[in-house]
Write a protein that holds these residues in place. Structure first.
Motif, PDB file in Angstrom:
ATOM      1  N   TRP A  13     -61.292  11.315  -5.089  1.00  0.00           N
ATOM      2  CA  TRP A  13     -62.120  10.294  -4.475  1.00  0.00           C
ATOM      3  C   TRP A  13     -63.795  10.516  -4.782  1.00  0.00           C
ATOM      4  CZ3 TRP A  13     -60.718  14.500  -1.707  1.00  0.00           C
ATOM      5  CH2 TRP A  13     -61.483  14.936  -0.813  1.00  0.00           C
ATOM      6  N   LYS A  14     -63.977  11.637  -5.347  1.00  0.00           N
ATOM      7  CA  LYS A  14     -65.463  11.908  -5.403  1.00  0.00           C
ATOM      8  C   LYS A  14     -66.152  11.173  -6.721  1.00  0.00           C
ATOM      9  CE  LYS A  14     -65.634  16.041  -2.613  1.00  0.00           C
ATOM     10  NZ  LYS A  14     -65.816  17.560  -2.657  1.00  0.00           N
ATOM     11  N   ILE A  15     -67.285  11.043  -6.621  1.00  0.00           N
ATOM     12  CA  ILE A  15     -68.092  10.730  -7.892  1.00  0.00           C
ATOM     13  C   ILE A  15     -69.172  11.832  -8.051  1.00  0.00           C
ATOM     14  CG2 ILE A  15     -69.429   9.011  -9.394  1.00  0.00           C
ATOM     15  CD1 ILE A  15     -68.024   6.800  -7.757  1.00  0.00           C
ATOM     16  N   ILE A  16     -69.297  12.360  -9.117  1.00  0.00           N
ATOM     17  CA  ILE A  16     -70.293  13.270  -9.787  1.00  0.00           C
ATOM     18  C   ILE A  16     -71.470  12.419 -10.385  1.00  0.00           C
ATOM     19  CG2 ILE A  16     -70.948  15.495 -10.970  1.00  0.00           C
ATOM     20  CD1 ILE A  16     -68.024  16.355 -10.604  1.00  0.00           C
ATOM     21  N   LEU A  17     -72.628  12.411  -9.925  1.00  0.00           N
ATOM     22  CA  LEU A  17     -73.920  12.165 -10.858  1.00  0.00           C
ATOM     23  C   LEU A  17     -74.830  13.039 -10.371  1.00  0.00           C
ATOM     24  CD1 LEU A  17     -75.383   8.902  -9.038  1.00  0.00           C
ATOM     25  CD2 LEU A  17     -73.935  10.437  -7.950  1.00  0.00           C
ATOM     26  N   ALA A  22     -62.981  11.884  -9.108  1.00  0.00           N
ATOM     27  CA  ALA A  22     -62.315  10.752  -9.775  1.00  0.00           C
ATOM     28  C   ALA A  22     -63.184  10.341 -11.068  1.00  0.00           C
ATOM     29  CB  ALA A  22     -62.035   9.418  -9.044  1.00  0.00           C
ATOM     30  N   LEU A  23     -64.545  10.479 -10.838  1.00  0.00           N
ATOM     31  CA  LEU A  23     -65.328   9.736 -11.798  1.00  0.00           C
ATOM     32  C   LEU A  23     -66.743  10.720 -12.191  1.00  0.00           C
ATOM     33  CD1 LEU A  23     -66.321   7.654 -13.895  1.00  0.00           C
ATOM     34  CD2 LEU A  23     -67.034   6.440 -11.836  1.00  0.00           C
ATOM     35  N   ILE A  62     -60.744  13.872 -15.075  1.00  0.00           N
ATOM     36  CA  ILE A  62     -61.730  13.132 -14.633  1.00  0.00           C
ATOM     37  C   ILE A  62     -62.112  12.137 -15.632  1.00  0.00           C
ATOM     38  CG2 ILE A  62     -64.376  13.132 -13.864  1.00  0.00           C
ATOM     39  CD1 ILE A  62     -63.974  16.166 -13.117  1.00  0.00           C
ATOM     40  N   VAL A  63     -62.442  10.753 -15.195  1.00  0.00           N
ATOM     41  CA  VAL A  63     -62.817   9.897 -15.961  1.00  0.00           C
ATOM     42  C   VAL A  63     -64.447   9.864 -16.347  1.00  0.00           C
ATOM     43  CG1 VAL A  63     -63.355   7.274 -16.204  1.00  0.00           C
ATOM     44  CG2 VAL A  63     -61.154   8.148 -15.247  1.00  0.00           C
ATOM     45  N   VAL A  64     -64.747   9.530 -17.464  1.00  0.00           N
ATOM     46  CA  VAL A  64     -66.254   9.855 -17.945  1.00  0.00           C
ATOM     47  C   VAL A  64     -66.858   8.609 -18.226  1.00  0.00           C
ATOM     48  CG1 VAL A  64     -67.779  11.234 -19.279  1.00  0.00           C
ATOM     49  CG2 VAL A  64     -65.549  12.401 -18.332  1.00  0.00           C
ATOM     50  N   GLY A  65     -67.870   8.313 -17.710  1.00  0.00           N
ATOM     51  CA  GLY A  65     -68.792   7.198 -17.884  1.00  0.00           C
ATOM     52  C   GLY A  65     -70.290   7.713 -18.246  1.00  0.00           C
TER      53      GLY A  65
END
Length: 491
Positions: free
Chosen positions: A144-148, A205-206, A234-237
């Motif tokens: 559920w986490k997003i890394i930025l 997750a992202l 992990i999905v990468v954008g």
């Protein structure tokens, strides 16, 4: 020849294989920038010359084609009305309105290293980021986490935070911020990013990062980071705002899941212009499914998304059946019909870009930015011998780890004075408070002479700012002395 001379800069300009592109842009004159009106009243000095515009990282200059193409668009609208959507016109450089977004795909794909079907010119950067996260951020109880990055551009930070809240998640424990590992440097090494990914991989997750960091100008290792994160599920954008039109990329070959960008910086499409979006072809498939849909038509399967009519098949778009049939490719993620005025500006820009290549632009970019770096280093050595160094470069020194921008950190308290002096000298660049200026010699229209002029004006600006600071310090000491004496007399 002495590198620290205008003759050297002129020699480099004469030898520049891309020097003909400058004439394809409108360069504001010093008079243009100084006066408070758009129109020339005839009283200003026309001999003032061009400004030194080093701000393409914030807003690119206008291609001369833009005015011509926009006039064609306006003439088509005026003389053809709604027919302009569908009917081809012989004496224009533009395709019918309905096809303009599709007409841009091939040229835009070359800029980002993609297949034409993987690119859509649509919406704006943050809107596209939301559309992409609506499709690609699917949190579960395990992930559920997003890394930025910790110093992400505010709009990216807001978008991620709001997406987390939209899913009922607390950003305090769902948003993982990648911070520089050293307080002595704002840079984020690749290995540090990978270590953060590894620490949170099982719950993430992202991953969303910038191709080039807006503050420092650091170019991240997109292929390595993408491959590592995806190996962890992990999905990468990528946010390519400062990378598109600046450095060569291979979005398809790097297997990136999605990417978004704006077009008003290095792509020179005008303030707030329409954005762009990449979606890898593996996410864009539209396939048949078992069973029948409405009206007995075959069912189709496609990636979940926030849909709109412009993302539906062109063959049935105007049937008004309310049956969404997504266009295979990134075009299927479009929502609304795009602004044709914006698309016209993009067409003008890409008609300049298609005359060269991202590889050729990169060659000049690396060379002219190295020249800027060398000249700043020489200036710093001069300052060490006089009033003391008042700036440092915080962008990576390795040319492979940066684009065209150098970020220069000033000594505290000098920013306002230096920016005022630069403006008076006809030099245009931008600031990031409290004490950073960003200098971006853009290869399409900037020259080595521009860099030399900047150094001359910057040298004078630093001297003026340092003298003013010394005067203020001496005045403060004198005031303190007088106050101390007065207090002694009172006692």
């Amino acid at each position: 020849m002495d590198i620290n001379s205008r003759d050297y800069a002129k020699q480099q300009d004469d030898q520049d294989p891309l020097n003909q592109f400058r004439s394809q842009f409108v360069i504001p004159s010093k008079v243009d920038l100084a006066r408070k009106t758009l129109k020339h009243d005839g009283t200003e000095d026309d001999e003032s010359g061009d400004s030194t515009y080093l701000c393409g990282n914030s807003l690119g200059l206008q291609p001369k084609l833009t005015r011509s193409y926009l006039q064609q668009y306006l003439d088509t609208w005026a003389t053809k009305g709604v027919y302009g959507h569908f009917k081809a016109i012989e004496d224009t450089s533009l395709v019918p309105f309905m096809n303009m977004d599709e007409d841009l795909q091939e040229d835009m794909a070359k800029v980002v290293g993609a297949k034409p079907s993987e690119v859509a010119v649509m919406q704006t950067l943050t809107a596209n980021l939301h559309l992409m996260m609506a499709s690609f951020f699917q949190p579960t109880k395990d992930r559920w986490k997003i890394i930025l990055e910790g110093k992400a551009f505010p709009s990216d930070h807001y978008a991620v935070e709001s997406q987390l809240r939209h899913h009922g998640l607390d950003p305090d424990n769902s948003m993982i911020l990648v911070e520089p590992p050293s307080k002595r440097s704002p840079l984020i090494p690749t290995e540090h990013i990978i270590s953060v990914i590894d620490e949170h991989a099982s719950e993430t997750a992202l991953l969303l990062l910038p191709g080039i960091q807006f503050y420092t100008g650091q170019l991240l290792d997109m292929p390595k980071i993408t491959a590592h994160a995806q190996s962890k599920g992990i999905v990468v954008g990528w946010d390519l705002a400062h990378a598109v039109g600046n450095v060569p990329m291979q979005m398809h070959d790097w297997n990136v899941d999605f990417a978004v960008w704006c077009t008003y910086k290095y792509l020179n499409c005008g303030p707030g212009a329409i954005g762009g979006c990449f979606v890898h072809e593996r996410h864009c498939e539209v396939t048949s499914a078992n069973g029948a849909g409405p009206g007995g038509k075959p069912k189709i399967q496609y990636r979940s998304r926030l849909a709109g009519w412009w993302g539906s098949s062109k063959t049935s778009r105007f049937d008004m059946t309310n049956e969404f049939q997504p266009i295979p490719g990134a075009g299927g993620f479009q929502v609304s019909n795009p602004s044709v005025a914006d698309l016209t500006a993009v067409r003008a820009s890409l008609d300049v870009f298609k005359q060269t290549s991202m590889e050729q632009l990169r060659q000049k970019s690396m060379k002219i930015t190295k020249y800027l770096e060398d000249m700043l280093d020489l200036l710093a050595e001069e300052q060490d011998k006089s009033f003391g160094r008042c700036f440092s470069i915080i962008t990576p020194r390795d040319p492979a780890e940066r684009g065209t921008q150098l970020s220069v950190m000033l000594s505290p308290g000098l920013l306002d004075s230096i920016m005022e002096s630069l403006e008076e000298g006809g030099v245009v660049l931008d600031e990031r408070r409290p004490n950073v200026i960003r200098v971006a010699p853009t290869p399409l229209y900037n020259t080595y002479s521009d860099v030399f002029t900047f150094i001359e004006v910057f040298r004078q600006a630093c001297e003026k700012a340092m003298k003013s600071k010394d005067t203020q310090a001496q005045s403060t000491i004198a005031d303190a002395g007088r106050a101390s004496k007065g207090w002694s007399e009172v006692k």
